[in-house]
Each structure stands twice: as structure tokens, then as C-alpha cells.
Design an enzyme around this catalytic site. Structure first.
Site, PDB file in Angstrom:
ATOM      1  N   GLU A 104       0.836  -1.213   0.000  1.00 53.83           N
ATOM      2  CA  GLU A 104       0.000   0.000   0.000  1.00 53.83           C
ATOM      3  C   GLU A 104       0.870   1.261   0.000  1.00 53.83           C
ATOM      4  O   GLU A 104       0.544   2.242  -0.667  1.00 53.83           O
ATOM      5  CB  GLU A 104      -0.971  -0.050   1.184  1.00 53.83           C
ATOM      6  CG  GLU A 104      -2.054  -1.120   1.003  1.00 53.83           C
ATOM      7  CD  GLU A 104      -2.907  -1.323   2.235  1.00 53.83           C
ATOM      8  OE1 GLU A 104      -4.147  -1.185   2.109  1.00 53.83           O
ATOM      9  OE2 GLU A 104      -2.341  -1.593   3.309  1.00 53.83           O
ATOM     10  N   GLU A 124      -3.888  -9.629   3.643  1.00 53.41           N
ATOM     11  CA  GLU A 124      -4.615  -9.296   4.869  1.00 53.41           C
ATOM     12  C   GLU A 124      -5.766 -10.266   5.165  1.00 53.41           C
ATOM     13  O   GLU A 124      -6.053 -10.549   6.326  1.00 53.41           O
ATOM     14  CB  GLU A 124      -5.171  -7.860   4.767  1.00 53.41           C
ATOM     15  CG  GLU A 124      -4.142  -6.759   4.975  1.00 53.41           C
ATOM     16  CD  GLU A 124      -3.393  -6.387   3.716  1.00 53.41           C
ATOM     17  OE1 GLU A 124      -2.730  -5.332   3.719  1.00 53.41           O
ATOM     18  OE2 GLU A 124      -3.434  -7.148   2.726  1.00 53.41           O
TER      19      GLU A 124
HETATM   20  N1  T1G Z   1       4.218  -7.750  11.727  1.00 57.29           N
HETATM   21  C1  T1G Z   1       4.950  -8.154  12.799  1.00 57.29           C
HETATM   22  N2  T1G Z   1       5.854  -9.186  12.783  1.00 57.29           N
HETATM   23  C2  T1G Z   1       6.007  -9.813  11.616  1.00 57.29           C
HETATM   24  C3  T1G Z   1       5.267  -9.464  10.447  1.00 57.29           C
HETATM   25  C4  T1G Z   1       4.355  -8.355  10.540  1.00 57.29           C
HETATM   26  N3  T1G Z   1       3.635  -7.938   9.486  1.00 57.29           N
HETATM   27  N4  T1G Z   1       5.635 -10.301   9.454  1.00 57.29           N
HETATM   28  C5  T1G Z   1       6.561 -11.128   9.983  1.00 57.29           C
HETATM   29  N5  T1G Z   1       6.784 -10.852  11.266  1.00 57.29           N
HETATM   30  C6  T1G Z   1       7.733 -11.517  12.161  1.00 57.29           C
HETATM   31  C7  T1G Z   1       7.377 -12.977  12.413  1.00 57.29           C
HETATM   32  O1  T1G Z   1       6.473 -13.110  13.469  1.00 57.29           O
HETATM   33  C8  T1G Z   1       8.732 -13.571  12.750  1.00 57.29           C
HETATM   34  O2  T1G Z   1       9.024 -13.225  14.081  1.00 57.29           O
HETATM   35  C9  T1G Z   1       9.680 -12.778  11.854  1.00 57.29           C
HETATM   36  O3  T1G Z   1       8.981 -11.578  11.505  1.00 57.29           O
HETATM   37  C10 T1G Z   1      10.040 -13.500  10.593  1.00 57.29           C
HETATM   38  O4  T1G Z   1       8.855 -13.911   9.955  1.00 57.29           O
HETATM   39  C11 T1G Z   1      -3.273  -1.796   6.826  1.00 57.29           C
HETATM   40  C12 T1G Z   1      -3.180  -3.932   8.466  1.00 57.29           C
HETATM   41  C13 T1G Z   1       7.027 -11.622   5.509  1.00 57.29           C
HETATM   42  C14 T1G Z   1       6.558 -13.627   4.130  1.00 57.29           C
HETATM   43  O5  T1G Z   1       0.390 -10.521   6.421  1.00 57.29           O
HETATM   44  O6  T1G Z   1       3.793 -13.504   5.611  1.00 57.29           O
HETATM   45  O7  T1G Z   1      -0.548  -4.718   6.491  1.00 57.29           O
HETATM   46  O8  T1G Z   1       9.061 -15.491  14.979  1.00 57.29           O
HETATM   47  O9  T1G Z   1       9.224 -16.367  10.328  1.00 57.29           O
HETATM   48  O10 T1G Z   1       9.072 -17.282   6.702  1.00 57.29           O
HETATM   49  O11 T1G Z   1      -3.409  -3.244   5.053  1.00 57.29           O
HETATM   50  O12 T1G Z   1       6.423 -13.339   7.812  1.00 57.29           O
HETATM   51  O13 T1G Z   1      11.189 -14.386  14.345  1.00 57.29           O
HETATM   52  O14 T1G Z   1       9.857 -13.556  16.317  1.00 57.29           O
HETATM   53  O15 T1G Z   1       7.349 -15.545   8.872  1.00 57.29           O
HETATM   54  O16 T1G Z   1      10.703 -15.530   5.887  1.00 57.29           O
HETATM   55  C15 T1G Z   1       0.082  -7.836   6.159  1.00 57.29           C
HETATM   56  C16 T1G Z   1       2.960 -11.435   7.264  1.00 57.29           C
HETATM   57  C17 T1G Z   1      -0.059  -7.337   7.553  1.00 57.29           C
HETATM   58  C18 T1G Z   1       2.728 -10.541   6.086  1.00 57.29           C
HETATM   59  C19 T1G Z   1       8.376 -13.651   5.874  1.00 57.29           C
HETATM   60  N6  T1G Z   1       1.331  -8.570   6.028  1.00 57.29           N
HETATM   61  N7  T1G Z   1       4.290 -12.000   7.244  1.00 57.29           N
HETATM   62  O17 T1G Z   1       8.257 -15.026   6.029  1.00 57.29           O
HETATM   63  O18 T1G Z   1       9.727 -15.309   8.124  1.00 57.29           O
HETATM   64  S1  T1G Z   1      -1.651  -6.604   7.794  1.00 57.29           S
HETATM   65  C20 T1G Z   1       1.380  -9.875   6.188  1.00 57.29           C
HETATM   66  C21 T1G Z   1       4.584 -13.032   6.402  1.00 57.29           C
HETATM   67  C22 T1G Z   1      -1.538  -5.078   7.011  1.00 57.29           C
HETATM   68  C23 T1G Z   1      -2.690  -3.038   6.207  1.00 57.29           C
HETATM   69  C24 T1G Z   1      -2.809  -4.262   7.052  1.00 57.29           C
HETATM   70  C25 T1G Z   1       5.948 -13.616   6.536  1.00 57.29           C
HETATM   71  C26 T1G Z   1       6.959 -13.089   5.493  1.00 57.29           C
HETATM   72  P1  T1G Z   1       9.833 -14.209  14.972  1.00 57.29           P
HETATM   73  P2  T1G Z   1       8.730 -15.393   9.343  1.00 57.29           P
HETATM   74  P3  T1G Z   1       9.504 -15.879   6.638  1.00 57.29           P
END
Ligand code: T1G
Length: 695
Positions: A104, A124
Site C-alpha cells: 500500500e 490481509e
Molecule cells: N508484523 C509483525 N511481525 C512480523 C510481520 C508483521 N507484518 N511479518 C513477519 N513478522 C515476524 C514474524 O512473526 C517472525 O518473528 C519474523 O517476523 C520473521 O517472519 C493496513 C493492516 C514476511 C513472508 O500478512 O507472511 O498490512 O518469529 O518467520 O518465513 O493493510 O512473515 O522471528 O519472532 O514468517 O521468511 C500484512 C505477514 C499485515 C505478512 C516472511 N502482512 N508475514 O516469512 O519469516 S496486515 C502480512 C509473512 C496489514 C494493512 C494491514 C511472513 C513473510 P519471529 P517469518 P519468513
């Protein structure tokens, strides 16, 4: 300026570099850093701004850990609007995974460049929400409604090449994001490129959104977010202005934030990442793994061997005869061919794995040099002990001896060797090269580095590994035996298997328990009931014979075309078998049971409560470390609907006092089955939840 964003000036270009590892989540510091940086660039007379991420990725979205907490300004929607409204030329350079709020921010930028292996997406809906910072309004304008709907309602990650074709990216170029971003911004300035805010683009043409909504809702099996996201994209087409569309997006976003499904899905997100974090393994080095042995090449053995080969490990598979070994190789070849068909493996890699990575053997000596061996033979204790005695004598010192048993006592198996500390349970789920769950079952004498090796292997196989303790059925199968028994009890008392399946698919399961039994094979449950009866069942335990009668008639479910359902050849879903109800009525009559009505609601409540009650015993006894271990096990091994977060999360969302109350109420009719878990009573007394035990 906070450290989360580093500011530098490069000629006429201000550079905002995100440095918030591990994934540059758009937490409050990052958002403030971006806003401060933008205002500074404007104040310092920059002509363009480059936004990129240091480390492994561009922004991977909003910081999910901030959800449910009071919003700290600037919010992401306002920040995206501010970036878009800036008089400067805003360029985003993407690498890694530009997801959610990250994409975004990029869509609020004027120009977008990415490295070839970058991925973008708006996932999301997988968190029970929808893109809430303009994604549902800007993406349809840039990529068209159909493409935007496809991305938003599935949350799929799109590769850079496709994103370029869709018009989401302007350029894909090799190099470091900072470098390609700077040269692209410079080039745009030199060619006098104009600002082109997406919000000024015309609203895309509407489609039949009601049809899209219904189709997405049906596909979601009760999950709300993908369907609600359709309405947000509809606003992008039908709202009288961009701002009005954004307001509608915000409204729908905030509605979804309040749902239990959002809480369940976010719990699942963090739980599946927490299961492998065991404090006792922190400084423990796993043993080296290169060469894996397999004893037994049946369906499970072949599936496990396939998973090992796909992970690049060398495999020696032992069978009792050359014919059996070649039959195993055929099964593995079929599994690998499936991976080729799904585009996960090239034909040449397929051939190389079978030719160079897999060896067949009929003598135990062939396993003398393996680093780890998995026994996957018939579920019989004496047979297992014979195998482990052989392994004990041939395997090198330090080799890990693992059993794939799904319920037998691993302490007994370990005791049949002189190296109990090297023995562990690695419980795969069928098909082992597809199912993500791996139960790492730790016996009393299993050494910490052997446990660490089990988890390291799980990571290597891209499995979700859960630590379990030794008991009949470990975490998953033990809990299954209880909620499955509850289903049989409800049938005896008046519900039909078909009503139960319908009620539970309505709750979100892909299949109900009786359809699942048909898929797995009714002979498995039959063998388990016979085993338990032979061991001597408690006289207070209820038993049923209607399923036995089906098996005695040779009906084992899908594999015989007939079970609880009748299956036309090749069909995976069947129609109710008319022979079933008479067998049930005969069973009721034989037990003098007067049947009664069950509502779908009561069926779900009893089934789920039986699951939670046994799960609370499993946690209370330390078989599972935390409630989240149970949730992840049921999510990845037993088809539990993800948007509930797992049975323990469902119980917290329902309220533990209500769950305990139901158990105590039903105990009046069956005190033996509805014997409540002490942990449940303790948590209710302390006013705590299962989640409190996950911390
Ligand atoms: N927020 C906080 N922590 C996050 C995070 C996030 N968005 N994404 C990953 N982490 C942490 C995760 O918990 C882990 O922590 C570490 O990073 C590594 O992640 C308004 C509201 C990016 C593809 O849904 O899909 O934006 O366990 O083990 O396998 O529209 O993480 O090491 O303590 O998964 O290489 C939308 C979610 C949010 C993406 C990487 N975004 N993340 O995968 O590593 S909603 C998502 C993922 C939003 C707006 C809305 C995956 C990854 P720890 P990992 P990975």
C-alpha cells in the site's frame, strides 16, 4: 528522526531507508520515520524521494503485533495519503516480500521498481481483515478489478514479472534496491516524469460484485474476510469519489478487526511461528544430517522418503525383499511425479533424485553410515522392537534412531536399545511429503541434541514441527480419539452421522468426522477399537458397533466405494449410504437407547468441547508444552478451520467458564466421558485463559 528510518540526501533525491528487522514491519516508529523523512525532504527542497528497505525485505506489512492496541499516529491510511499527496516524485524500490501495508505504501508512491525475485501481495484476508490503507482502492485502479480481486481475496504472493505485466510495477531490474531505486529516480527526474497519484486515476468499471461475493464466501467455507474484501473493491468502482471509497474500506476494515475470526487467524499466524521456539533448545546444536535411512517403504515410508529427497537429503530405504523395495521406489516415483506435475520439481531433478539420491537395500548393514533413520513399519510393538534391535547393532554411534509410530510407547521402543538417548518419535502425517505437520515426540531419555535434530530436520523439510510427549496417541491422535468418540456417542443418542458431518462443515471443517473416516479407511478405526477392547476398556466407557458392522460387511470407505457414504468411481464426495441408519438403529436398540433430537449447534458444542477437554488434559500433563502447540497440531494435522485459531483459541473466544459449565452439565449423563480437565477448572477459578499459558 527515529532509527527505524534512515534519511540521506543524494543530490535532488532524499532517500528513506527502512531499518526495522526482521521484515521492516510498518510499526509506529517506521510510520513516524517515513512521515518525518517526507516532511524533511520537502523542507530541504528535494525533487524526489526514494523509499526502500534495508535487510531482507521492503515493508512486509503493518506491524501485526500492534493489532488490538490503541492506534498510534500517524495511522497507515493517513501516511499513505500523505505520501501520495506529496508534491515530490515518490519512488519505491521493492525487494523480498512487499506485502499488505508495504504494498500500500508502494501504491501510494508514484513509481515502483523491483528486483526480479521480489514478491508483492495483499495477504490481509489471511489475518481475518482486508487491506486497510487504500489497497482495495488503489490496486483495482492500477491492475484492474479482476486481477485486484484475485490478489486481495486470496492473499497470494505475486512474482515481480507478473506484477510488471499487471501494471503494478513500472520496472523490474537486477541489483540492490537502493542502487536501482536511485538510478530510476534520477532517470525519472531527468526525463521530467510527472507525478501520477493513483487516487487521480479513474474508477475502474464495476463487475457483478454480488456474484463475486457469493463465490468468494462459498470458497471461504465460512471465512468472512475474503468476501467482505469484495465489498471494499466494489466501493472502488461504485463510490462517488476516491475518498468515499476509502471511507468504505475503513468501515469494513474496522468491522473485521472486531471479529473473532481476526483474533483466531492472527493467533494462528504467531502460534505456528512459536511452536519451534523451545527455550531448552536455544543453545543446543543439532547433529549433522546428510544421509537418511528409512525402514519400511509402504505408503508412509515412501512419503517420508519423498519428503527427504525433495529436501535434498540422501536416502537409503530398507525393505524386507527386493520386490518390496522396488514397489517402494515406484511409490516414491509416483509422489515425485506429482511434484513435477505441480511444477514444484523439474523432470531432470525428478530423474536425478531417483537415480542418485535414493538407494534401495534389503540388508540392515546398508544403514550403518546413516545420520538418522526413520522406522515406518507395521504398528506392532514386537515388530518395532525387532527393528530397533537391528538398528541398535548396525547404526553408527551418534545416529538418531526415530520411529514414525502414531501412538505406541516410545519409551518401550527406546528401552529395547542400548542408546535410548538417541531414540525419538518423528510422527509424520499422511501423505508425508504433503502434510505440513511433524510431531517431534520426546521420550524420557531422548537427548536434547536429538530433539534439536528433530526440529532441524522439520525445518529442512519445511514442516511445522510440534514438540509432544509420550502417551497413547501423543498430542493429535489422543485428542482425536476423544472428539471422535463424542461423535459416535451423539450417533448412539440420536444424531445421524450425516447431520454431524453437515454441522461440522458448517462450523468450518473441510470434512466431517464420518467423511474423514471414509477417506482414511474405516479399517483403521476398526483396528484401533479392536486393540482398545483387547487391552480391556473401562466398563464405564461407551462403545458402539455400527461402524464395526460396516467393516464386517467389507465396507472400508472410499477405498471400497462404500462406507458411511457411497462413492461413484473416482468420486471424492459421496452420498449417504442407506445401510448405515439401520445399523445404527440396531446398535441403539441393542443398548436400549431411546434416540433424541440434536441441533447442529449442540453437535458443534459437544464435539468442540470434547476436543478442548482432552486438549486441556494433554497440556495439563505436559504432553503438549503450551495450548498453542495443540492449536497448531490440530490446524496442520487434523483440518481444524484456521479462522478459529485452533481448539484452545476457540475455547478462549467462547469463554472457558461456558466450556467448563457445559462439561459439568453433560457429566450428569456420562460422568466417565465428561470428566473435566483439572487445568480447565484451575484456569476458570483463576479467571485466566489458555492464551495466558502461551506467553
Ligand atoms: N508484523 C509483525 N511481525 C512480523 C510481520 C508483521 N507484518 N511479518 C513477519 N513478522 C515476524 C514474524 O512473526 C517472525 O518473528 C519474523 O517476523 C520473521 O517472519 C493496513 C493492516 C514476511 C513472508 O500478512 O507472511 O498490512 O518469529 O518467520 O518465513 O493493510 O512473515 O522471528 O519472532 O514468517 O521468511 C500484512 C505477514 C499485515 C505478512 C516472511 N502482512 N508475514 O516469512 O519469516 S496486515 C502480512 C509473512 C496489514 C494493512 C494491514 C511472513 C513473510 P519471529 P517469518 P519468513
Amino acid at each position: 528522526m527515529t532509527q527505524a528510518i534512515r534519511y540521506e540526501k543524494h543530490g535532488d533525491i532524499a532517500v528513506l531507508a527502512a531499518q526495522n528487522p526482521p521484515v521492516n514491519a510498518l510499526g509506529v516508529d517506521v510510520r513516524r520515520g517515513l512521515l518525518d523523512g517526507l516532511e524533511r525532504a520537502e523542507a530541504e527542497g528535494a525533487k524526489a524521494v526514494l523509499i526502500y528497505g534495508e535487510g531482507r525485505t521492503y515493508f512486509a506489512g503493518a506491524d501485526i503485533r500492534e493489532f488490538g492496541k490503541p492506534l498510534q499516529e500517524p495511522g497507515l491510511p493517513a501516511l499513505c495519503d500523505r505520501i501520495e499527496a506529496s508534491p515530490l516524485l515518490i519512488v519505491s524500490a521493492l525487494h523480498g516480500t512487499a506485502l499488505g501495508g508495504g504494498l500500500e505504501v508502494a501504491l501510494a508512491s508514484q513509481y515502483r521498481i523491483a528486483v526480479p525475485n521480489a514478491k508483492i501481495g495483499l495477504p490481509e484476508v489471511n489475518l481475518g481483515i482486508l487491506p486497510g490503507a487504500g489497497g482495495t482502492q488503489r490496486l483495482p485502479r492500477v491492475a484492474g478489478v479482476e486481477a485486484a480481486l484475485g490478489m486481495i481475496t486470496t492473499g497470494r504472493h505475486v512474482r515481480a514479472a507478473e506484477a510488471l505485466d499487471l501494471g503494478i510495477l513500472d520496472r523490474v531490474q537486477d541489483g540492490a534496491p537502493r542502487e536501482i531505486g536511485l538510478s530510476y529516480a534520477q532517470e525519472l527526474l531527468e526525463e521530467g516524469a510527472q507525478r501520477r497519484p493513483v487516487c487521480d486515476m479513474p474508477a475502474p468499471d464495476p463487475i457483478d460484485f454480488d456474484a463475486a461475493y457469493d463465490a468468494v464466501l462459498k470458497k471461504g467455507r465460512g471465512q468472512l474476510s475474503p468476501a467482505v474484501a469484495v465489498r471494499a473493491v466494489q466501493a472502488a468502482c461504485e463510490a462517488e469519489s476516491f475518498a468515499a471509497g476509502q471511507a468504505r474500506e475503513r468501515e469494513l476494515f474496522l468491522d473485521l478487526m472486531e471479529t473473532d475470526q481476526r483474533k483466531g487467524l492472527i493467533h494462528a499466524f504467531f502460534a505456528e511461528r512459536a511452536v519451534a521456539k523451545l527455550p531448552e533448545l536455544e543453545d543446543i546444536e543439532p547433529r549433522e544430517l546428510h544421509h537418511i535411512g528409512l525402514v519400511g517403504g509402504g505408503t508412509m515410508g515412501a512419503g517420508i522418503a519423498t519428503a527427504m529427497l525433495l529436501a535434498g537429503l540422501q536416502v537409503t530405504l530398507l525393505e524386507m525383499s527386493a520386490e518390496a523395495a522396488h514397489a517402494a521406489k515406484e511409490r516414491i516415483a509416483t509422489n515425485l511425479a506429482g511434484a513435477v506435475k505441480r511444477g514444484k520439481l523439474s523432470q531432470s531433478a525428478h530423474d536425478d533424485l531417483l537415480r542418485n539420491q535414493l538407494a534401495l537395500a534389503t540388508e540392515y548393514d546398508a544403514l550403518a553410515t546413516v545420520d538418522l533413520v526413520v522406522e515406518a513399519v507395521f504398528e506392532d510393538m514386537e515388530v518395532k522392537k525387532q527393528v530397533f534391535a537391528q538398528l541398535n547393532s548396525v547404526c553408527k554411534p551418534g545416529a538418531v534412531l526415530a520411529t514414525n509410530t502414531s501412538y505406541l510407547d516410545i519409551n518401550q521402543i527406546a528401552a529395547s536399545t542400548s542408546r535410548a538417548s538417541d531414540v525419538i518419535g518423528l510422527h509424520f502425517f499422511s501423505p508425508a511429503h504433503v502434510m505440513k505437520l511433524l510431531e517431534v515426540v520426546v521420550a524420557d531419555k531422548t537427548a536434547p541434541d536429538v530433539v534439536a535434530t528433530g526440529f532441524a530436520l522439520g525445518r529442512r523439510l519445511k514442516k511445522i514441527s510440534v514438540r509432544g510427549g509420550v502417551c497413547d496417541g501423543f498430542i493429535g491422535n489422543r485428542i482425536l480419539s476423544q472428539y471422535r468418540a463424542c461423535a459416535d456417542h451423539m450417533v448412539l443418542d440420536g444424531a445421524s452421522p450425516f447431520q454431524i458431518d453437515k454441522a461440522l462443515t458448517g462450523f468450518g471443517f473441510a470434512m466431517g468426522p464420518f467423511a474423514v473416516s471414509d477417506l482414511a479407511g474405516l479399517d483403521i478405526g476398526w483396528a484401533t477399537r479392536k486393540r482398545k477392547r483387547a487391552l480391556g476398556m473401562d466398563p464405564r466407557a461407551r462403545d458402539s458397533t455400527f461402524a464395526d458392522a460396516l467393516c464386517e460387511a467389507g465396507h472400508f470407505g472410499q477405498k471400497t466405494g462404500r462406507g458411511f457414504y457411497v462413492y461413484e468411481s473416482g468420486q471424492r464426495s459421496g452420498t449417504p449410504n442407506p445401510d448405515v441408519m439401520p445399523l445404527i438403529e440396531a446398535d441403539r436398540a441393542a443398548q436400549g437407547i431411546t434416540s433424541r433430537e440434536f441441533s447442529d449447534e449442540e453437535i458443534v458444542q459437544r464435539y468442540m468441547t470434547a476436543m478442548v477437554n482432552e486438549a486441556a488434559k494433554v497440556v495439563g500433563e505436559g504432553i503438549a508444552r503450551r495450548p498453542l502447540d495443540v492449536d497448531v497440531t490440530l490446524l496442520y494435522g487434523y483440518g481444524f478451520p484456521r479462522y478459529w485459531g485452533g481448539p484452545m483459541k476457540w475455547a478462549d473466544l467462547t469463554g472457558l467458564p461456558e466450556v467448563l459449565g457445559n462439561i459439568q452439565n453433560w457429566a450428569k449423563e456420562d460422568a466417565y466421558f465428561w470428566h473435566h480437565a483439572p487445568l480447565l477448572e484451575q484456569l476458570v477459578a483463576e479467571g485466566r485463559s489458555f492464551d495466558d499459558l502461551n506467553a
